[in-house]
Design a protein around this motif. Sequence first.
Motif, PDB file in Angstrom:
ATOM      1  N   UNK A 179       0.848  -1.181   0.000  1.00 19.65           N
ATOM      2  CA  UNK A 179       0.000   0.000   0.000  1.00 19.65           C
ATOM      3  C   UNK A 179       0.888   1.236   0.000  1.00 19.65           C
ATOM      4  N   UNK A 180       0.446   2.285  -0.689  1.00 19.67           N
ATOM      5  CA  UNK A 180       1.199   3.534  -0.708  1.00 19.67           C
ATOM      6  C   UNK A 180       0.238   4.712  -0.614  1.00 19.67           C
ATOM      7  N   UNK A 181       0.773   5.831  -0.136  1.00 21.13           N
ATOM      8  CA  UNK A 181       0.004   7.068  -0.108  1.00 21.13           C
ATOM      9  C   UNK A 181       0.974   8.241  -0.273  1.00 21.13           C
ATOM     10  N   UNK A 182       0.630   9.226  -1.111  1.00 23.36           N
ATOM     11  CA  UNK A 182       1.483  10.420  -1.236  1.00 23.36           C
ATOM     12  C   UNK A 182       1.348  11.304  -0.012  1.00 23.36           C
ATOM     13  N   UNK A 183       2.439  12.025   0.287  1.00 19.28           N
ATOM     14  CA  UNK A 183       2.485  12.875   1.473  1.00 19.28           C
ATOM     15  C   UNK A 183       2.783  14.325   1.077  1.00 19.28           C
ATOM     16  N   UNK A 184       2.598  15.215   2.019  1.00 18.42           N
ATOM     17  CA  UNK A 184       2.976  16.604   1.790  1.00 18.42           C
ATOM     18  C   UNK A 184       4.503  16.721   1.751  1.00 18.42           C
ATOM     19  N   UNK A 185       5.043  17.696   0.985  1.00 16.81           N
ATOM     20  CA  UNK A 185       6.510  17.817   0.883  1.00 16.81           C
ATOM     21  C   UNK A 185       7.218  17.964   2.221  1.00 16.81           C
ATOM     22  N   UNK A 215       4.616   7.313   1.578  1.00 19.70           N
ATOM     23  CA  UNK A 215       4.659   6.304   2.630  1.00 19.70           C
ATOM     24  C   UNK A 215       4.317   4.973   1.981  1.00 19.70           C
ATOM     25  N   UNK A 216       5.160   3.957   2.223  1.00 22.59           N
ATOM     26  CA  UNK A 216       4.993   2.652   1.602  1.00 22.59           C
ATOM     27  C   UNK A 216       4.833   1.600   2.696  1.00 22.59           C
ATOM     28  N   UNK A 217       3.711   0.889   2.671  1.00 21.17           N
ATOM     29  CA  UNK A 217       3.400  -0.141   3.651  1.00 21.17           C
ATOM     30  C   UNK A 217       3.501  -1.510   2.978  1.00 21.17           C
ATOM     31  N   UNK A 218       4.276  -2.411   3.560  1.00 25.17           N
ATOM     32  CA  UNK A 218       4.367  -3.790   3.064  1.00 25.17           C
ATOM     33  C   UNK A 218       4.203  -4.701   4.274  1.00 25.17           C
ATOM     34  N   UNK A 229     -10.814  -5.126  -5.029  1.00 28.57           N
ATOM     35  CA  UNK A 229     -10.023  -3.977  -5.471  1.00 28.57           C
ATOM     36  C   UNK A 229     -10.771  -2.659  -5.328  1.00 28.57           C
ATOM     37  N   UNK A 230     -12.099  -2.705  -5.271  1.00 27.69           N
ATOM     38  CA  UNK A 230     -12.887  -1.470  -5.198  1.00 27.69           C
ATOM     39  C   UNK A 230     -13.298  -1.085  -3.781  1.00 27.69           C
ATOM     40  N   UNK A 231     -12.997  -1.941  -2.814  1.00 25.80           N
ATOM     41  CA  UNK A 231     -13.433  -1.687  -1.441  1.00 25.80           C
ATOM     42  C   UNK A 231     -12.368  -0.882  -0.696  1.00 25.80           C
ATOM     43  N   UNK A 232     -12.357   0.437  -0.907  1.00 25.37           N
ATOM     44  CA  UNK A 232     -11.341   1.295  -0.317  1.00 25.37           C
ATOM     45  C   UNK A 232     -11.448   1.310   1.202  1.00 25.37           C
ATOM     46  N   UNK A 233     -12.661   1.260   1.722  1.00 26.67           N
ATOM     47  CA  UNK A 233     -12.837   1.253   3.174  1.00 26.67           C
ATOM     48  C   UNK A 233     -12.162   0.037   3.802  1.00 26.67           C
ATOM     49  N   UNK A 234     -12.275  -1.123   3.150  1.00 22.54           N
ATOM     50  CA  UNK A 234     -11.622  -2.333   3.654  1.00 22.54           C
ATOM     51  C   UNK A 234     -10.101  -2.191   3.575  1.00 22.54           C
ATOM     52  N   UNK A 235      -9.598  -1.612   2.499  1.00 21.18           N
ATOM     53  CA  UNK A 235      -8.154  -1.401   2.368  1.00 21.18           C
ATOM     54  C   UNK A 235      -7.634  -0.551   3.529  1.00 21.18           C
ATOM     55  N   UNK A 236      -8.338   0.534   3.816  1.00 21.67           N
ATOM     56  CA  UNK A 236      -7.901   1.436   4.876  1.00 21.67           C
ATOM     57  C   UNK A 236      -7.942   0.745   6.242  1.00 21.67           C
ATOM     58  N   UNK A 237      -8.974  -0.021   6.486  1.00 25.59           N
ATOM     59  CA  UNK A 237      -9.068  -0.717   7.763  1.00 25.59           C
ATOM     60  C   UNK A 237      -7.971  -1.766   7.898  1.00 25.59           C
ATOM     61  N   UNK A 238      -7.648  -2.441   6.801  1.00 28.16           N
ATOM     62  CA  UNK A 238      -6.600  -3.461   6.828  1.00 28.16           C
ATOM     63  C   UNK A 238      -5.250  -2.852   7.176  1.00 28.16           C
ATOM     64  N   UNK A 256      -2.476   9.521   7.263  1.00 28.60           N
ATOM     65  CA  UNK A 256      -2.444  10.048   5.896  1.00 28.60           C
ATOM     66  C   UNK A 256      -3.081   9.069   4.922  1.00 28.60           C
ATOM     67  N   UNK A 257      -2.857   7.784   5.139  1.00 29.28           N
ATOM     68  CA  UNK A 257      -3.472   6.761   4.293  1.00 29.28           C
ATOM     69  C   UNK A 257      -4.993   6.775   4.451  1.00 29.28           C
ATOM     70  N   UNK A 258      -5.446   6.900   5.670  1.00 28.17           N
ATOM     71  CA  UNK A 258      -6.890   6.903   5.929  1.00 28.17           C
ATOM     72  C   UNK A 258      -7.569   8.147   5.362  1.00 28.17           C
ATOM     73  N   UNK A 259      -6.850   9.266   5.329  1.00 33.18           N
ATOM     74  CA  UNK A 259      -7.438  10.519   4.858  1.00 33.18           C
ATOM     75  C   UNK A 259      -7.452  10.638   3.342  1.00 33.18           C
ATOM     76  N   UNK A 260      -6.638   9.852   2.655  1.00 31.05           N
ATOM     77  CA  UNK A 260      -6.545   9.983   1.201  1.00 31.05           C
ATOM     78  C   UNK A 260      -7.792   9.370   0.540  1.00 31.05           C
ATOM     79  N   UNK A 261      -8.324   9.999  -0.511  1.00 35.82           N
ATOM     80  CA  UNK A 261      -9.550   9.460  -1.118  1.00 35.82           C
ATOM     81  C   UNK A 261      -9.345   8.152  -1.871  1.00 35.82           C
ATOM     82  N   UNK A 262      -8.150   7.928  -2.400  1.00 37.44           N
ATOM     83  CA  UNK A 262      -7.935   6.707  -3.184  1.00 37.44           C
ATOM     84  C   UNK A 262      -6.484   6.257  -3.084  1.00 37.44           C
ATOM     85  N   UNK A 263      -6.043   5.798  -1.909  1.00 38.83           N
ATOM     86  CA  UNK A 263      -4.662   5.310  -1.796  1.00 38.83           C
ATOM     87  C   UNK A 263      -4.502   3.984  -2.532  1.00 38.83           C
ATOM     88  N   UNK A 264      -3.253   3.679  -2.885  1.00 38.59           N
ATOM     89  CA  UNK A 264      -2.980   2.408  -3.572  1.00 38.59           C
ATOM     90  C   UNK A 264      -2.950   1.268  -2.569  1.00 38.59           C
TER      91      UNK A 264
END
Length: 380
Positions: A179-185, A215-218, A229-238, A256-264
């Motif tokens: 999982x990844x999410x972009x961050x502020x500079x 931020x990269x989560x493995x 793949x479409x269940x963003x709420x489940x991704x965030x909870x996981x 930051x991952x939870x706040x993003x509208x569409x994290x990877x």
Amino acid sequence: MKKPEVLIVGAGIAGPALAYWLSKNGYRPTVVEHARQLRSGGSAIVVKGPAIPVADRMGILPQLRGLATRNRSLTLLDPDGRRILQLPLTSDKAPTVEVTRADLSEVLHRSAQTEAEFLFDDTVTALDQDEGGVDVTFRRSAPRRFDLIVGADGMHSTVRRLVFGPERQFASDLGLYGATVPLEPDAIEDPNEMTMLTAPNRMLVLHPSRTTPLAIFTFRAAQPAPHDRKNIALHKQTVADAYADVRWRAPELVAAFLDHPAPFFDPLTTIRMPSWSRGRVVLLGDAAAATALLGDGSSMAMAGAYALAEELAAHPGDHTRAFAAYESRLRREVGPRQRRVGLLSRLMVPRTRPGLAVRNAVVRAVGRTNRIASREAANR
């Protein structure tokens, strides 16, 4: 003489690279991409190995070096966030270049766009091939006929599903999620430093990238759930559950991952297929042989695109021989990588603290070896 027409599905890395080389070898390529435009952002990737001479022949290597990320060192942290060691990652003489996937895609697209037709916001919905060609049905565009079809549409390839069967037949699950999410500079203190914290079953990386840190989560989930793949709420909870007890900056980065509208978010898998072609359809890049964790998927996609175009040029009018020769060449590169990916997953994300200690010892040894080699090279 009419140029053979080739439909390339996917405008990420492999697709534009192939379009460039096919146009140089007497083909008329069309690239279809389901996204509305080239994708922005994305993780950093390293252009290396067989992709370097390909980029050099394309004349894009100086552009890539100009777009290189600022990452120069790796700092390794223990599970409590304490620094273990710092390793240099690059030098001015290194035969590699780290760029964002988006920058690489943009450079390849610019190289190919004057030579190929690009159709965005569209995809294929049906392929019907016969001895003379392939009839293609698109979601938006009018039906067309092509001489050859190339599936360069990634891990979850539509072409592979339509022609070879469902993904589950070819996917091997590593038991890890990415999982990844972009961050502020201002999320990073040192724009030249990548920081990695590893705890049992979890790794968290803060990467400076070029302009937008990531931020990269493995990790391994305690209770893996069926992937949607479409269940963003489940991704965030996981992700939140997996890093609930991790220290350092984990709470901030998870937020930051939870706040993003569409994290990877995606399970980490490999794709293994008995054959990469069927009739007039062939697969390229991750669609044919994805290998998670090694970080060279983009490089292999560029090398594969060059090899496929070269073999089609070497066997004019005989796509069967060309596809077989291309696959034989690339399997020599892909095979060893896929065989060691299981060991690498256990080394990168150890399950236990003793395993983590072994991993850190290996990293220290590699760091010492690299420093010695660098000093010897400097003294020559």
